[in-house]
Design a protein around this motif. Structure first.
Motif, PDB file in Angstrom:
ATOM      1  N   LEU A 280       1.548  10.101  -2.603  1.00 25.54           N
ATOM      2  CA  LEU A 280       0.404  10.600  -1.830  1.00 25.54           C
ATOM      3  C   LEU A 280       0.720  10.643  -0.336  1.00 25.54           C
ATOM      4  CD1 LEU A 280      -2.484   8.682  -3.614  1.00 25.54           C
ATOM      5  CD2 LEU A 280      -2.019  11.124  -3.725  1.00 25.54           C
ATOM      6  N   VAL A 281       1.392   9.616   0.144  1.00 23.52           N
ATOM      7  CA  VAL A 281       1.753   9.550   1.566  1.00 23.52           C
ATOM      8  C   VAL A 281       2.717  10.680   1.913  1.00 23.52           C
ATOM      9  CG1 VAL A 281       2.924   8.164   3.316  1.00 23.52           C
ATOM     10  CG2 VAL A 281       1.321   7.079   1.746  1.00 23.52           C
TER      11      VAL A 281
ATOM     12  N   THR B 254       3.812  15.767   4.459  1.00 23.47           N
ATOM     13  CA  THR B 254       4.389  17.109   4.337  1.00 23.47           C
ATOM     14  C   THR B 254       3.359  18.177   4.685  1.00 23.47           C
ATOM     15  OG1 THR B 254       5.881  16.305   2.624  1.00 23.47           O
ATOM     16  CG2 THR B 254       5.563  18.690   2.762  1.00 23.47           C
ATOM     17  N   GLU B 255       2.142  18.015   4.175  1.00 29.95           N
ATOM     18  CA  GLU B 255       1.070  18.975   4.460  1.00 29.95           C
ATOM     19  C   GLU B 255       0.783  19.050   5.957  1.00 29.95           C
ATOM     20  OE1 GLU B 255      -3.677  18.850   3.841  1.00 29.95           O
ATOM     21  OE2 GLU B 255      -2.480  18.423   2.064  1.00 29.95           O
ATOM     22  N   SER B 256       0.639  17.898   6.584  1.00 26.68           N
ATOM     23  CA  SER B 256       0.349  17.869   8.017  1.00 26.68           C
ATOM     24  C   SER B 256       1.515  18.418   8.836  1.00 26.68           C
ATOM     25  CB  SER B 256       0.027  16.440   8.451  1.00 26.68           C
ATOM     26  OG  SER B 256      -0.297  16.398   9.816  1.00 26.68           O
ATOM     27  N   PHE B 257       2.737  18.050   8.456  1.00 29.15           N
ATOM     28  CA  PHE B 257       3.912  18.525   9.175  1.00 29.15           C
ATOM     29  C   PHE B 257       4.037  20.037   9.070  1.00 29.15           C
ATOM     30  CE2 PHE B 257       8.413  19.590   9.521  1.00 29.15           C
ATOM     31  CZ  PHE B 257       8.703  19.029  10.758  1.00 29.15           C
TER      32      PHE B 257
ATOM     33  N   ALA C 240       0.838  -1.204   0.000  1.00 33.25           N
ATOM     34  CA  ALA C 240       0.000   0.000   0.000  1.00 33.25           C
ATOM     35  C   ALA C 240       0.871   1.252   0.000  1.00 33.25           C
ATOM     36  CB  ALA C 240      -0.933   0.001   1.204  1.00 33.25           C
ATOM     37  N   LEU C 241       1.933   1.246   0.793  1.00 32.95           N
ATOM     38  CA  LEU C 241       2.852   2.376   0.800  1.00 32.95           C
ATOM     39  C   LEU C 241       3.581   2.491  -0.530  1.00 32.95           C
ATOM     40  CD1 LEU C 241       4.402   4.706   2.065  1.00 32.95           C
ATOM     41  CD2 LEU C 241       5.984   3.026   3.034  1.00 32.95           C
ATOM     42  N   ALA C 242       4.081   1.380  -1.038  1.00 30.34           N
ATOM     43  CA  ALA C 242       4.827   1.410  -2.303  1.00 30.34           C
ATOM     44  C   ALA C 242       3.965   1.933  -3.449  1.00 30.34           C
ATOM     45  CB  ALA C 242       5.355   0.016  -2.632  1.00 30.34           C
ATOM     46  N   ASN C 243       2.686   1.595  -3.449  1.00 33.26           N
ATOM     47  CA  ASN C 243       1.796   2.026  -4.522  1.00 33.26           C
ATOM     48  C   ASN C 243       1.303   3.460  -4.363  1.00 33.26           C
ATOM     49  OD1 ASN C 243       1.984  -0.468  -5.760  1.00 33.26           O
ATOM     50  ND2 ASN C 243       0.212  -1.278  -4.669  1.00 33.26           N
ATOM     51  N   ASN C 244       1.489   4.042  -3.178  1.00 32.79           N
ATOM     52  CA  ASN C 244       0.969   5.383  -2.900  1.00 32.79           C
ATOM     53  C   ASN C 244       2.001   6.288  -2.254  1.00 32.79           C
ATOM     54  OD1 ASN C 244      -2.002   4.995  -3.532  1.00 32.79           O
ATOM     55  ND2 ASN C 244      -1.624   3.307  -2.118  1.00 32.79           N
TER      56      ASN C 244
END
Length: 88
Positions: free
Chosen positions: A68-69, A74-77, A61-65
């Protein structure tokens, strides 16, 4: 992912992981009605055991996204950083 607080006012903490962690506890069900449910077994599925083969779902799931992750992190940080700087 969720922002966290530290005792050190010069630090910003971000948590990334499975909602509820790897156990069934008071944090497995949030007050906002978003349930992480019983999360004790996800790690056995993801990583396998000596008797059960791994069936990864988090790593793919991480590798495919990954973009986006990274974008969401970055946005939240940046929001947390801006809030911390505004408090100075």
């Amino acid at each position: 992912m969720s922002p966290g607080k530290t005792k050190d006012k010069n630090s910003i903490k971000m948590r990334v992981g499975i909602k509820g962690g790897a156990s069934y506890n008071q944090y497995s069900v949030s007050n906002a009605g978003l349930s992480g449910g019983d999360t004790r077994h996800w790690r056995f599925i993801e990583f396998g055991t000596s008797k059960i083969p791994a069936v990864p779902f988090m790593r793919p799931a991480l590798a495919n996204n990954v973009q986006l992750v990274i974008g969401r992190f970055t946005e939240s940080f940046m929001q947390q950083l801006d809030a911390a700087l505004a408090a100075l």
